[in-house]
Design a protein around this motif. Structure first.
Motif, PDB file in Angstrom:
ATOM      1  N   CYS A  21      37.790  -6.523 -16.797  1.00  0.00           N
ATOM      2  CA  CYS A  21      37.189  -6.772 -15.480  1.00  0.00           C
ATOM      3  C   CYS A  21      35.752  -7.261 -15.618  1.00  0.00           C
ATOM      4  O   CYS A  21      35.340  -8.190 -14.916  1.00  0.00           O
ATOM      5  N   VAL A  79      33.666  -8.843 -12.638  1.00  0.00           N
ATOM      6  CA  VAL A  79      33.663  -7.694 -11.722  1.00  0.00           C
ATOM      7  C   VAL A  79      32.440  -6.844 -12.038  1.00  0.00           C
ATOM      8  O   VAL A  79      32.196  -6.504 -13.194  1.00  0.00           O
ATOM      9  N   THR A 121      35.230   0.397 -12.185  1.00  0.00           N
ATOM     10  CA  THR A 121      36.678   0.308 -12.323  1.00  0.00           C
ATOM     11  C   THR A 121      37.220   1.701 -12.603  1.00  0.00           C
ATOM     12  O   THR A 121      36.510   2.565 -13.119  1.00  0.00           O
ATOM     13  N   TYR A 144      39.608  -5.214  -7.206  1.00  0.00           N
ATOM     14  CA  TYR A 144      38.249  -5.577  -7.585  1.00  0.00           C
ATOM     15  C   TYR A 144      38.014  -7.043  -7.237  1.00  0.00           C
ATOM     16  O   TYR A 144      38.947  -7.821  -7.152  1.00  0.00           O
ATOM     17  N   SER A 191      35.719 -10.549  -8.227  1.00  0.00           N
ATOM     18  CA  SER A 191      34.890 -11.177  -9.248  1.00  0.00           C
ATOM     19  C   SER A 191      33.776 -11.987  -8.601  1.00  0.00           C
ATOM     20  O   SER A 191      33.750 -12.178  -7.383  1.00  0.00           O
TER      21      SER A 191
END
Length: 78
Positions: free
Chosen positions: A49, A54, A58, A69, A71
């Protein structure tokens, strides 16, 4: 369904593996992770991620139904 295996000998290997996965899977939209508890799935997904842009926290994929999530380029990662 094809299976690809990546092997990390230490946590330090995960950044390289995460980048290789991103390159290998390209436009594929669904990737499944299989592994016993404690083998590093959460750590790998956190690194994936991060490399996908991101910035939010997480969570473990083991204990949730769906994690969502976003980006930097407004893509949604589940």
């Amino acid at each position: 369904m094809s299976r690809t295996k990546y092997i990390a000998k230490s946590e330090d290997d995960l950044k390289g593996i995460a980048q290789k996965m991103i390159n290998d899977f390209g436009a594929k939209k669904v990737i499944l992770f299989y592994g016993e508890m404690g083998v590093g799935k959460t750590t790998l997904i956190k690194i994936l991620c991060q490399q996908l842009g991101v910035h939010e926290a997480t969570n473990s994929p083991t204990f949730s139904i769906v994690n969502e999530y976003f980006s930097d380029d407004n893509k949604t990662i589940y």
